[in-house]
Structures are given as C-alpha cells and as structure tokens.
Design a protein around this motif. Sequence first.
Motif, PDB file in Angstrom:
ATOM      1  N   LYS A   1       0.701   3.905  -3.101  1.00 59.14           N
ATOM      2  CA  LYS A   1       0.339   5.304  -2.871  1.00 59.14           C
ATOM      3  C   LYS A   1       1.427   6.246  -3.392  1.00 59.14           C
ATOM      4  O   LYS A   1       1.129   7.280  -3.995  1.00 59.14           O
ATOM      5  CB  LYS A   1       0.080   5.554  -1.384  1.00 59.14           C
ATOM      6  CG  LYS A   1      -1.227   4.945  -0.906  1.00 59.14           C
ATOM      7  CD  LYS A   1      -1.397   5.117   0.595  1.00 59.14           C
ATOM      8  CE  LYS A   1      -2.671   4.447   1.084  1.00 59.14           C
ATOM      9  NZ  LYS A   1      -2.810   4.541   2.555  1.00 59.14           N
TER      10      LYS A   1
ATOM     11  N   LYS B   1      -6.899  -2.023   0.347  1.00 56.79           N
ATOM     12  CA  LYS B   1      -7.594  -1.423   1.491  1.00 56.79           C
ATOM     13  C   LYS B   1      -8.766  -2.298   1.917  1.00 56.79           C
ATOM     14  O   LYS B   1      -8.979  -2.516   3.120  1.00 56.79           O
ATOM     15  CB  LYS B   1      -8.095  -0.015   1.135  1.00 56.79           C
ATOM     16  CG  LYS B   1      -7.012   1.040   1.179  1.00 56.79           C
ATOM     17  CD  LYS B   1      -7.598   2.402   0.861  1.00 56.79           C
ATOM     18  CE  LYS B   1      -6.562   3.493   0.941  1.00 56.79           C
ATOM     19  NZ  LYS B   1      -7.115   4.808   0.583  1.00 56.79           N
ATOM     20  N   ASN B   2      -9.527  -2.812   0.948  1.00 62.39           N
ATOM     21  CA  ASN B   2     -10.635  -3.692   1.255  1.00 62.39           C
ATOM     22  C   ASN B   2     -10.151  -4.985   1.896  1.00 62.39           C
ATOM     23  O   ASN B   2     -10.756  -5.492   2.842  1.00 62.39           O
ATOM     24  CB  ASN B   2     -11.456  -4.015  -0.001  1.00 62.39           C
ATOM     25  CG  ASN B   2     -12.257  -2.827  -0.470  1.00 62.39           C
ATOM     26  OD1 ASN B   2     -12.585  -1.942   0.314  1.00 62.39           O
ATOM     27  ND2 ASN B   2     -12.563  -2.794  -1.764  1.00 62.39           N
TER      28      ASN B   2
ATOM     29  N   LYS C   1      -9.229  -4.320   5.510  1.00 59.30           N
ATOM     30  CA  LYS C   1     -10.408  -4.172   6.357  1.00 59.30           C
ATOM     31  C   LYS C   1     -10.969  -5.531   6.754  1.00 59.30           C
ATOM     32  O   LYS C   1     -11.397  -5.723   7.894  1.00 59.30           O
ATOM     33  CB  LYS C   1     -11.481  -3.364   5.636  1.00 59.30           C
ATOM     34  CG  LYS C   1     -11.222  -1.888   5.587  1.00 59.30           C
ATOM     35  CD  LYS C   1     -12.330  -1.173   4.826  1.00 59.30           C
ATOM     36  CE  LYS C   1     -11.987   0.285   4.608  1.00 59.30           C
ATOM     37  NZ  LYS C   1     -13.019   0.943   3.795  1.00 59.30           N
TER      38      LYS C   1
ATOM     39  N   LEU D   1       0.828  -1.213   0.000  1.00 52.19           N
ATOM     40  CA  LEU D   1       0.000   0.000   0.000  1.00 52.19           C
ATOM     41  C   LEU D   1       0.861   1.262   0.000  1.00 52.19           C
ATOM     42  O   LEU D   1       0.583   2.213  -0.746  1.00 52.19           O
ATOM     43  CB  LEU D   1      -0.915   0.008   1.223  1.00 52.19           C
ATOM     44  CG  LEU D   1      -2.322  -0.516   1.016  1.00 52.19           C
ATOM     45  CD1 LEU D   1      -3.056  -0.640   2.347  1.00 52.19           C
ATOM     46  CD2 LEU D   1      -3.096   0.316   0.035  1.00 52.19           C
TER      47      LEU D   1
ATOM     48  N   LYS E   1      -4.577   2.660  -8.834  1.00 52.00           N
ATOM     49  CA  LYS E   1      -5.765   3.039  -8.055  1.00 52.00           C
ATOM     50  C   LYS E   1      -6.581   1.799  -7.682  1.00 52.00           C
ATOM     51  O   LYS E   1      -7.033   1.664  -6.542  1.00 52.00           O
ATOM     52  CB  LYS E   1      -6.625   4.033  -8.848  1.00 52.00           C
ATOM     53  CG  LYS E   1      -6.057   5.432  -8.877  1.00 52.00           C
ATOM     54  CD  LYS E   1      -6.960   6.376  -9.623  1.00 52.00           C
ATOM     55  CE  LYS E   1      -8.010   6.847  -8.641  1.00 52.00           C
ATOM     56  NZ  LYS E   1      -8.768   8.004  -9.102  1.00 52.00           N
ATOM     57  N   LYS E   2      -6.754   0.896  -8.634  1.00 49.95           N
ATOM     58  CA  LYS E   2      -7.505  -0.345  -8.369  1.00 49.95           C
ATOM     59  C   LYS E   2      -6.800  -1.188  -7.307  1.00 49.95           C
ATOM     60  O   LYS E   2      -7.447  -1.762  -6.435  1.00 49.95           O
ATOM     61  CB  LYS E   2      -7.670  -1.164  -9.649  1.00 49.95           C
ATOM     62  CG  LYS E   2      -8.676  -0.595 -10.613  1.00 49.95           C
ATOM     63  CD  LYS E   2      -8.769  -1.463 -11.857  1.00 49.95           C
ATOM     64  CE  LYS E   2      -9.645  -0.803 -12.901  1.00 49.95           C
ATOM     65  NZ  LYS E   2      -9.656  -1.537 -14.173  1.00 49.95           N
ATOM     66  N   GLU E   3      -5.499  -1.258  -7.399  1.00 53.21           N
ATOM     67  CA  GLU E   3      -4.723  -2.038  -6.430  1.00 53.21           C
ATOM     68  C   GLU E   3      -4.869  -1.456  -5.017  1.00 53.21           C
ATOM     69  O   GLU E   3      -5.010  -2.201  -4.050  1.00 53.21           O
ATOM     70  CB  GLU E   3      -3.245  -2.091  -6.824  1.00 53.21           C
ATOM     71  CG  GLU E   3      -2.946  -2.949  -8.034  1.00 53.21           C
ATOM     72  CD  GLU E   3      -3.024  -4.440  -7.744  1.00 53.21           C
ATOM     73  OE1 GLU E   3      -3.304  -4.865  -6.608  1.00 53.21           O
ATOM     74  OE2 GLU E   3      -2.807  -5.201  -8.695  1.00 53.21           O
ATOM     75  N   ILE E   4      -4.822  -0.146  -4.926  1.00 51.51           N
ATOM     76  CA  ILE E   4      -4.965   0.506  -3.610  1.00 51.51           C
ATOM     77  C   ILE E   4      -6.329   0.174  -3.012  1.00 51.51           C
ATOM     78  O   ILE E   4      -6.421  -0.222  -1.844  1.00 51.51           O
ATOM     79  CB  ILE E   4      -4.747   2.034  -3.723  1.00 51.51           C
ATOM     80  CG1 ILE E   4      -3.277   2.327  -4.017  1.00 51.51           C
ATOM     81  CG2 ILE E   4      -5.192   2.742  -2.446  1.00 51.51           C
ATOM     82  CD1 ILE E   4      -2.983   3.774  -4.389  1.00 51.51           C
ATOM     83  N   ASP E   5      -7.378   0.321  -3.811  1.00 55.46           N
ATOM     84  CA  ASP E   5      -8.727   0.002  -3.325  1.00 55.46           C
ATOM     85  C   ASP E   5      -8.839  -1.457  -2.911  1.00 55.46           C
ATOM     86  O   ASP E   5      -9.400  -1.769  -1.857  1.00 55.46           O
ATOM     87  CB  ASP E   5      -9.777   0.325  -4.393  1.00 55.46           C
ATOM     88  CG  ASP E   5      -9.910   1.821  -4.651  1.00 55.46           C
ATOM     89  OD1 ASP E   5      -9.500   2.619  -3.774  1.00 55.46           O
ATOM     90  OD2 ASP E   5     -10.417   2.181  -5.735  1.00 55.46           O
ATOM     91  N   SER E   6      -8.299  -2.333  -3.721  1.00 53.76           N
ATOM     92  CA  SER E   6      -8.347  -3.764  -3.432  1.00 53.76           C
ATOM     93  C   SER E   6      -7.609  -4.096  -2.136  1.00 53.76           C
ATOM     94  O   SER E   6      -8.109  -4.852  -1.292  1.00 53.76           O
ATOM     95  CB  SER E   6      -7.733  -4.538  -4.599  1.00 53.76           C
ATOM     96  OG  SER E   6      -7.575  -5.898  -4.271  1.00 53.76           O
TER      97      SER E   6
END
Length: 173
Positions: free
Chosen positions: A143, A167-168, A171, A139, A160-165
């Motif tokens: 970033k 982060k999910n 979580k 991450l 951007k897709k990797e960051i979202d993935s």
Amino acid sequence: DSLYGIAVSEAKIGLEKESYQNFLTALRLNSNDADILSDFGVSLFGFGKFQEAAAYLRRAIAADNENAEAKLYLGKALLTMGNIAETLALLKESEKKRPDDPDICYNLAIAYGKSADSGLSHYYFARYFKMKGKVESALFHFKKALNELPSGGGKFAETKKEIDSLKNRAKKE
C-alpha cells in the motif's frame, strides 16, 4: 580441498584467524577456485571485513559469473560500504536469476531506501514479507509502494494486483 573444508568450518564457528590462514593457504594452492574465493569472501563479510570481502567476491564472480551467492554477498558488502549504485545493479541482475529469493528482495529494499526511492523500497519490502508469509506486513508495504510509485509503471500495476491477491488471501484465512 581439506584446507578449504577446514577453513569453512572454522569460519562457521568463529575462528577468524585460523579460518583466514587456511583460506589463504588453500588459495595459494588453487588461486582461481570460485568456490574457495566465494566462501572466503562470505566469511570475511561475516567477520565485518567488507572491503576485503568485496575483493574476494569480485574474484569469485570473475571465475564463475553464475555464482549467485558471491553476487548476493558482494551486493551486501557494497551496500554496507555505501556504494548504492553498484549494489542496485548487482542485486537487480541477481533478482533476474533468483526472483523468489527473499534475501535479494530485502537487500534491494534497503538499497532503494538508501537511494531515496521509497516507492521501490516499500515494493521490495512487501515482496520480502510476502515470501516470509507475513501478509499484514506485506500489505502495509504494498500500500505504501502504491502511493509512491509512478502510476504508469509496471511496478504500479503489479503492486495493485498483489494488494488484491493478498486481500483475497486474508479473507479466505
């Protein structure tokens, strides 16, 4: 084949001189064997003989253009010798065939860093850490890459897709 096997074993346990001689003898008997050439180049790389390693690795690739290990180690040798442009070309070609190889990503990250392309350097470090299961490090580098990659490029959207993935994923864990 026996000499070749002995040479590989000797290289693995650090018997440089003995290994070297047995590889040379094996090559005198079979000078275009891609496996012998490749393993000799890899062992020379391991012993810090980068220029000589590159010569044997080039011969291995000429004998078998699909030899992924020879291409990776040739890229590593060229990187060590400071030949960044050829390193990048070789590693990008290798990445197409082995996109999930962390060693290729790591060496691409180093090469892009040395070429002053920090966006792609961070991108490949992020991919490397993701493959190694190190989510926080991945991450961090994704970033950093996002801040330095051109916003219209494919790597930007992918980042951007990797960051979202990631982060999910973080979580859920």
